[in-house]
Design a protein around this motif. Structure first.
Motif, PDB file in Angstrom:
ATOM      1  N   VAL A  40     -42.168 -16.640 -34.568  1.00  0.00           N
ATOM      2  CA  VAL A  40     -41.231 -15.775 -35.270  1.00  0.00           C
ATOM      3  C   VAL A  40     -40.096 -15.514 -34.289  1.00  0.00           C
ATOM      4  O   VAL A  40     -40.336 -15.219 -33.118  1.00  0.00           O
ATOM      5  CB  VAL A  40     -41.888 -14.447 -35.695  1.00  0.00           C
ATOM      6  CG1 VAL A  40     -40.857 -13.483 -36.250  1.00  0.00           C
ATOM      7  CG2 VAL A  40     -42.972 -14.697 -36.722  1.00  0.00           C
ATOM      8  N   VAL A  41     -38.884 -15.677 -34.779  1.00  0.00           N
ATOM      9  CA  VAL A  41     -37.721 -15.421 -33.919  1.00  0.00           C
ATOM     10  C   VAL A  41     -36.820 -14.415 -34.630  1.00  0.00           C
ATOM     11  O   VAL A  41     -36.532 -14.539 -35.813  1.00  0.00           O
ATOM     12  CB  VAL A  41     -36.968 -16.725 -33.545  1.00  0.00           C
ATOM     13  CG1 VAL A  41     -36.456 -17.444 -34.768  1.00  0.00           C
ATOM     14  CG2 VAL A  41     -35.849 -16.455 -32.573  1.00  0.00           C
ATOM     15  N   ASP A  54     -43.363 -25.586 -35.067  1.00  0.00           N
ATOM     16  CA  ASP A  54     -42.954 -26.155 -33.780  1.00  0.00           C
ATOM     17  C   ASP A  54     -41.668 -26.970 -33.871  1.00  0.00           C
ATOM     18  O   ASP A  54     -40.875 -26.981 -32.935  1.00  0.00           O
ATOM     19  CB  ASP A  54     -44.066 -27.032 -33.210  1.00  0.00           C
ATOM     20  CG  ASP A  54     -45.163 -26.213 -32.541  1.00  0.00           C
ATOM     21  OD1 ASP A  54     -44.951 -25.011 -32.302  1.00  0.00           O
ATOM     22  OD2 ASP A  54     -46.222 -26.789 -32.254  1.00  0.00           O
ATOM     23  N   LEU A  55     -41.453 -27.654 -34.993  1.00  0.00           N
ATOM     24  CA  LEU A  55     -40.241 -28.461 -35.143  1.00  0.00           C
ATOM     25  C   LEU A  55     -39.003 -27.565 -35.166  1.00  0.00           C
ATOM     26  O   LEU A  55     -38.007 -27.841 -34.501  1.00  0.00           O
ATOM     27  CB  LEU A  55     -40.302 -29.332 -36.394  1.00  0.00           C
ATOM     28  CG  LEU A  55     -39.087 -30.221 -36.648  1.00  0.00           C
ATOM     29  CD1 LEU A  55     -38.874 -31.195 -35.476  1.00  0.00           C
ATOM     30  CD2 LEU A  55     -39.257 -30.988 -37.959  1.00  0.00           C
ATOM     31  N   GLY A  56     -39.041 -26.474 -35.913  1.00  0.00           N
ATOM     32  CA  GLY A  56     -37.917 -25.549 -35.954  1.00  0.00           C
ATOM     33  C   GLY A  56     -37.621 -24.958 -34.587  1.00  0.00           C
ATOM     34  O   GLY A  56     -36.466 -24.881 -34.161  1.00  0.00           O
ATOM     35  N   ALA A  57     -38.679 -24.553 -33.879  1.00  0.00           N
ATOM     36  CA  ALA A  57     -38.502 -24.009 -32.528  1.00  0.00           C
ATOM     37  C   ALA A  57     -37.925 -25.071 -31.594  1.00  0.00           C
ATOM     38  O   ALA A  57     -37.058 -24.768 -30.769  1.00  0.00           O
ATOM     39  CB  ALA A  57     -39.836 -23.484 -32.001  1.00  0.00           C
ATOM     40  N   ARG A  98     -30.726 -29.347 -43.478  1.00  0.00           N
ATOM     41  CA  ARG A  98     -30.944 -28.078 -44.197  1.00  0.00           C
ATOM     42  C   ARG A  98     -31.281 -26.953 -43.234  1.00  0.00           C
ATOM     43  O   ARG A  98     -30.830 -25.820 -43.404  1.00  0.00           O
ATOM     44  CB  ARG A  98     -32.062 -28.237 -45.228  1.00  0.00           C
ATOM     45  CG  ARG A  98     -31.640 -29.015 -46.432  1.00  0.00           C
ATOM     46  CD  ARG A  98     -32.736 -29.029 -47.462  1.00  0.00           C
ATOM     47  NE  ARG A  98     -32.460 -30.023 -48.484  1.00  0.00           N
ATOM     48  CZ  ARG A  98     -33.384 -30.715 -49.098  1.00  0.00           C
ATOM     49  NH1 ARG A  98     -34.657 -30.549 -48.826  1.00  0.00           N
ATOM     50  NH2 ARG A  98     -33.053 -31.594 -50.019  1.00  0.00           N
ATOM     51  N   PHE A  99     -32.108 -27.261 -42.242  1.00  0.00           N
ATOM     52  CA  PHE A  99     -32.470 -26.254 -41.249  1.00  0.00           C
ATOM     53  C   PHE A  99     -31.224 -25.781 -40.508  1.00  0.00           C
ATOM     54  O   PHE A  99     -31.027 -24.579 -40.313  1.00  0.00           O
ATOM     55  CB  PHE A  99     -33.506 -26.834 -40.277  1.00  0.00           C
ATOM     56  CG  PHE A  99     -33.949 -25.857 -39.226  1.00  0.00           C
ATOM     57  CD1 PHE A  99     -34.853 -24.860 -39.523  1.00  0.00           C
ATOM     58  CD2 PHE A  99     -33.449 -25.941 -37.937  1.00  0.00           C
ATOM     59  CE1 PHE A  99     -35.261 -23.957 -38.555  1.00  0.00           C
ATOM     60  CE2 PHE A  99     -33.846 -25.048 -36.964  1.00  0.00           C
ATOM     61  CZ  PHE A  99     -34.757 -24.049 -37.267  1.00  0.00           C
TER      62      PHE A  99
END
Length: 113
Positions: A40-41, A54-57, A98-99
């Protein structure tokens, strides 16, 4: 060629806010063995909170190090986070686009000239 024309033809470069603007929390313990850890960020600037895999981070962390085009980002993700860089096409380009759009709306990612 004018400077404006040159800059409009160059690909977009993305950058993420540094950790002084973000608060991270990561959970690994207590997650089922078949699921990946989650983070969570919280973005101090926008007051937005995001749940990330993990991919988003990894995307945010790559963009904190340097401004990258989408292709450079995909190459870096493949190099650093996949077992073999030739698996680059496993990461769906549209998913990363999209991210980036979503994180741009929240202020965590911005376009750098």
């Amino acid at each position: 060629m004018s400077e404006q024309t040159a800059s409009s033809s160059s690909p977009r470069r993305w950058r993420a806010l540094d950790d002084s603007h973000l608060l991270w929390r990561r959970w690994e313990e207590g997650t089922p063995t078949d699921s990946e850890p989650l983070s969570v960020v919280y973005c101090l600037d926008s007051d937005d909170t995001h749940l990330m895999n993990d991919l988003g981070a990894a995307v945010i962390q790559c963009l904190q190090k340097e401004a990258l085009t989408l292709d450079e980002l995909l190459d870096r993700l493949a190099q650093d986070y996949l077992p073999a860089p030739e698996l680059r096409d496993v990461i769906p380009r549209v998913l990363i686009e999209r991210f980036l759009q979503s994180m741009t709306l929240s202020g965590m990612v911005f376009e750098e000239n």
